[in-house]
Scaffold this active site. Structure first.
Site, mmCIF file in Angstrom:
data_model
loop_
_atom_site.group_PDB
_atom_site.id
_atom_site.type_symbol
_atom_site.label_atom_id
_atom_site.label_comp_id
_atom_site.label_asym_id
_atom_site.label_seq_id
_atom_site.Cartn_x
_atom_site.Cartn_y
_atom_site.Cartn_z
ATOM 1 N N HIS A 198 0.897 -1.322 -0.056
ATOM 2 C CA HIS A 198 0.068 0.075 0.182
ATOM 3 C C HIS A 198 0.703 1.156 -0.081
ATOM 4 O O HIS A 198 0.530 2.366 -0.411
ATOM 5 C CB HIS A 198 -1.057 0.136 1.131
ATOM 6 C CG HIS A 198 -1.905 1.086 1.144
ATOM 7 N ND1 HIS A 198 -2.837 1.113 0.440
ATOM 8 C CD2 HIS A 198 -2.349 2.059 1.860
ATOM 9 C CE1 HIS A 198 -3.837 2.115 0.509
ATOM 10 N NE2 HIS A 198 -3.239 2.805 1.306
ATOM 11 N N HIS A 222 -10.214 3.380 -1.150
ATOM 12 C CA HIS A 222 -10.528 3.021 0.293
ATOM 13 C C HIS A 222 -11.429 1.676 0.215
ATOM 14 O O HIS A 222 -12.322 1.466 1.004
ATOM 15 C CB HIS A 222 -11.302 3.849 1.079
ATOM 16 C CG HIS A 222 -10.403 4.269 2.262
ATOM 17 N ND1 HIS A 222 -11.033 4.655 3.537
ATOM 18 C CD2 HIS A 222 -8.951 4.368 2.527
ATOM 19 C CE1 HIS A 222 -10.119 4.958 4.566
ATOM 20 N NE2 HIS A 222 -9.042 4.675 3.740
#
EC number: 6.3.5.3
Length: 739
Positions: free
Chosen positions: A54, A100
């Site tokens: 990430h 998200h």
């Protein structure tokens, strides 16, 4: 875990505690080599988040390097909070898209809301005022109660945050497919405006300058959020609810105003959002980008929970926080500025020359790590790639046109497919008129926002047909970029650049990595041909639930420049008597189409094909015709084919219909999803000028009958549909499924 209870460096190694944090054995050995010793618990935490996929893109960097990232208008490409593109008159547009997904699967309202908050901070940390939001959403089939819940909560979360903060949500897309059932995708995009001289970077220059923390206080929410986003969802993911942050849009609204005022001050050296990995990423990245170090005193971090350890403070992903570097001696000005907005601004460290990130707590040094090691030296993996087994099988299939008995019934059924149906239920919850600059509201091909004080506008859209990309990642990647550009052009804009959000399954699986490589190849080629460089983006891997991956979904967010607002064009018919034209040829292309999915319950075969040079030529012709004032309405032909595109143009108008004649086999003429096609209407008096400027075929005209009638080349009626009935079916589909 209190400091007393934290495992010591030897235990971390022997009990492989680092593995629970997401580091591999090889990575832990690398950390040991970099430090020349075993890391303590806090240091292990720093590496585990900064080296997660990430934050580091360690699995995707080799692929991302293929993207074209420069162009004559590009002022800032990938690497900062958001990309920046020049729009003339000393102004620039700043935009970025982020995912998200994992948080939204677990806690959909807060997951979606904080996704919006985070992307807004990326934009205003560059010095830009956010002017618009978009989102691209993917869910399972709406028949499932769990999917209904996720869909309703995600939309409510986006609306709740965006509406409170006062930034209009002007566009986006929602698609539904069974593969997203356990792993929805929530991609948020923010667009901002800036003057060239106000551009700020997230860099910590100047030894001795002061590091300050501004905004909300730090809690235990979101600890290891970045690591959580770098693994597959499973049944146990529900237990990770604490990893989902909670947002406060009113706090963020104050933070925007305070930061935009701060940016006008020469006291500011650098500014960065505390996003994924919170204090760790903001401090390490700002130091590393400037070739400096940072020393921080964690006792000074504003905390809203008691007894927080250095590990927890550094890894918290609490929302609405920024890290800033200011000139030494100017701290009080900053404190006063933020106090005016009711926000905290505290001194918590300083910039150093030795390139180390050094942390102190209760008088002791609790971490000492090279900033570059965290921000730049994550291992880069060249993952094995293997063509997906299904691909050759699909490519070899002899495709047959789906059998349709009744064309009118098929059209009505398509208009009620959730991916095609009206998304009014979604965007009616969004305030898309706040700031009063929205020129084209949700529901047309692209949204358009006015650039105040000028005649210009910004057109914006998000696009990605993940079914095509699943069937043929390279071709589908080209189509995603081309469709975004087509939507911008249909709205009267010149495509400028893209931001991307690459949503894929587990990159450690060779077939998934092949999907990533091929789709990026296709996108890169389209970006080069259409001259829309990639100025930033986000990678979201591990979108799987119980081993089943989502379709490869590399979402494209594109912004275009409308040189003069009088060129703004929308998709609905304007007046009876206008001529209807189709640009582009229709082939019997049904792979991945809405008709195929509706009839067979699955997708298979070859995706539609695209010739990028032809696409570019058509887009240029259409844009020039729009700018010459020759076009009344323009709509790109996408899901559902020509019959759906023509119906949508009628549904958007009041009391108008159309009579058209389409050549070729009826099912393909009506419902095939061939690329590079447009439906355009033109005033009768502009017929000659338009036909000289654009290669198009006149297929009929707009009528005042409130009916769409489509004939075949023998003049036999294929279907006649009442526009009010179509509108009712199209608008009612999603609310009906949610009941």
């Amino acid at each position: 875990m209190s400091l007393m209870l934290e495992p010591n460096p030897t235990q971390i190694k022997e009990e492989r505690i680092y593995a629970e944090m997401g580091l591999t054995d090889e990575e832990f050995a690398m950390v040991e080599r970099i430090l020349g010793r075993l890391p303590n618990y806090t240091e292990t935490g720093l590496f585990s988040v900064m080296w997660s996929e990430h934050c580091s893109y360690k699995n995707s960097k080799p692929v991302l390097r293929k993207f074209p990232t420069t162009g004559e208008r590009v002022l800032q490409g990938p690497g900062e909070g958001a990309g920046i593109v020049d729009i003339g008159d000393n102004q620039a547009v700043v935009f970025k898209m982020e995912s998200h997904n994992h948080p939204s699967a677990i806690e959909p309202y807060q997951g979606a809301a904080t996704g919006v908050g985070g992307i807004i901070r990326d934009v205003f940390s560059m010095g830009a005022r956010p002017v618009a939001l978009l989102n691209s959403l993917r869910f399972g089939e709406l028949q499932s109660p769990r999917v209904k819940y996720l869909f309703e909560e995600v939309v409510a979360g986006i609306a709740g945050y965006g509406n409170c903060i006062g930034i209009p949500t002007v566009g986006g897309e929602v698609q539904f497919d069974p593969c997203y059932e356990g792993n929805p995708l929530v991609n948020a995009m923010c667009v901002g405006l800036i003057n060239h001289e106000d551009i700020k970077k997230g860099q910590a220059h100047g030894a001795g300058n002061t590091v300050m923390y501004v905004g909300a206080s730090t809690g235990r929410d979101g600890i290891h959020g970045a690591t959580f986003a770098s693994e597959e969802l499973s049944e146990s993911s529900e237990a990770k609810r604490p990893a989902v942050q909670v947002g406060d849009p009113f706090m963020e609204k104050l933070l925007i105003e305070a930061c935009l005022e701060l940016i006008q001050s020469d006291a500011l050296v650098g500014i960065q959002d505390m996003g994924a990995a919170g204090l760790t990423s903001s401090s390490a990245e700002m130091a590393s980008k400037a070739g400096m170090g940072i020393e921080m005193y964690l006792d000074d971090v504003p905390q809203r929970e008691t007894g927080m350890t250095p590990y927890e403070m550094m890894l918290s992903e609490s929302q609405e926080r920024m890290l800033i570097v200011v000139k030494k001696g100017r701290e009080q000005e900053i404190v006063d500025l933020f106090e005016k907005y009711g926000l905290a601004a505290v001194t918590m460290g300083k910039v150093t020359e030795d390139k180390m990130l050094r942390l102190f707590h209760k008088g002791e040094k609790v971490a000492e790590v090279p900033a570059d090691a965290l921000a730049e030296e994550a291992p880069i993996y060249h993952k094995p790639s293997k063509e997906a087994a299904y691909f050759a099988e699909f490519q070899a299939m002899k495709m047959e046109t789906p059998k349709v008995e009744n064309y009118k019934e098929a059209l009505f059924a398509l208009l009620q497919q959730p991916t095609i149906a009206s998304k009014e239920w979604v965007y009616d919850q969004y305030d898309y008129q706040v700031r009063t600059s929205t020129v084209v509201t949700p529901g047309s091909d692209a949204a358009v926002v006015r650039v105040r004080g000028t005649e210009k506008g910004l057109a914006m859209t998000t696009d990605c047909n993940s079914r095509y990309i699943y069937l043929d990642p390279e071709m589908g990647g080209k189509i995603a970029v081309a469709e975004a550009a087509r939507n911008i052009v249909c709205s009267g804009g010149e495509p400028l650049a893209i931001t991307d959000c690459l949503n894929f399954g587990n990159p450690e699986k060779p077939e998934i990595f092949w999907q990533i490589e091929k789709s990026v190849d296709g996108m890169s080629e389209a970006c080069r041909t259409l001259q829309t460089p990639v100025i930033g983006g986000n990678v979201s891997m591990y979108n799987e639930r119980s081993g089943e991956a989502v379709y490869p979904t590399p979402t494209v967010g594109m912004v275009g420049l409308v040189h003069d607002l009088k060129h703004v064009t929308t998709q609905e018919f304007k007046q009876a008597g206008d001529l209807v034209y189709v640009i582009g040829e229709t082939k019997a292309e049904f792979g991945g189409s809405e008709l195929q999915k509706m009839i067979h319950g699955k997708i298979f075969g070859q995706s539609p094909s695209i010739d990028l040079d032809v696409e570019l030529k058509r887009q240029k012709q259409v844009l020039e015709a729009i700018q010459a004032g020759l076009v009344q309405s323009a709509h790109d032909v996408a899901e559902g084919g020509l019959a759906v595109a023509i119906s949508e143009s009628a549904i958007g108008a009041k009391g108008l219909g159309a009579t058209v004649k389409l050549d070729g086999e009826a099912t393909a003429a009506l419902f095939a999803e061939s690329q590079s096609r447009f439906v355009i209407t033109v005033k009768r008096e502009n017929k000659e000028a338009f036909e000289k400027a654009v290669e198009a075929i006149q297929v009929g005209e707009v009528t005042s009958t409130n009916e769409v009638t489509i004939h075949n080349e023998e003049n036999e009626v294929l279907l006649t549909a009442n526009v009010d009935e179509m509108r009712k079916a199209w608008k009612g589909a999603i609310p009906c499924l949610l009941k």
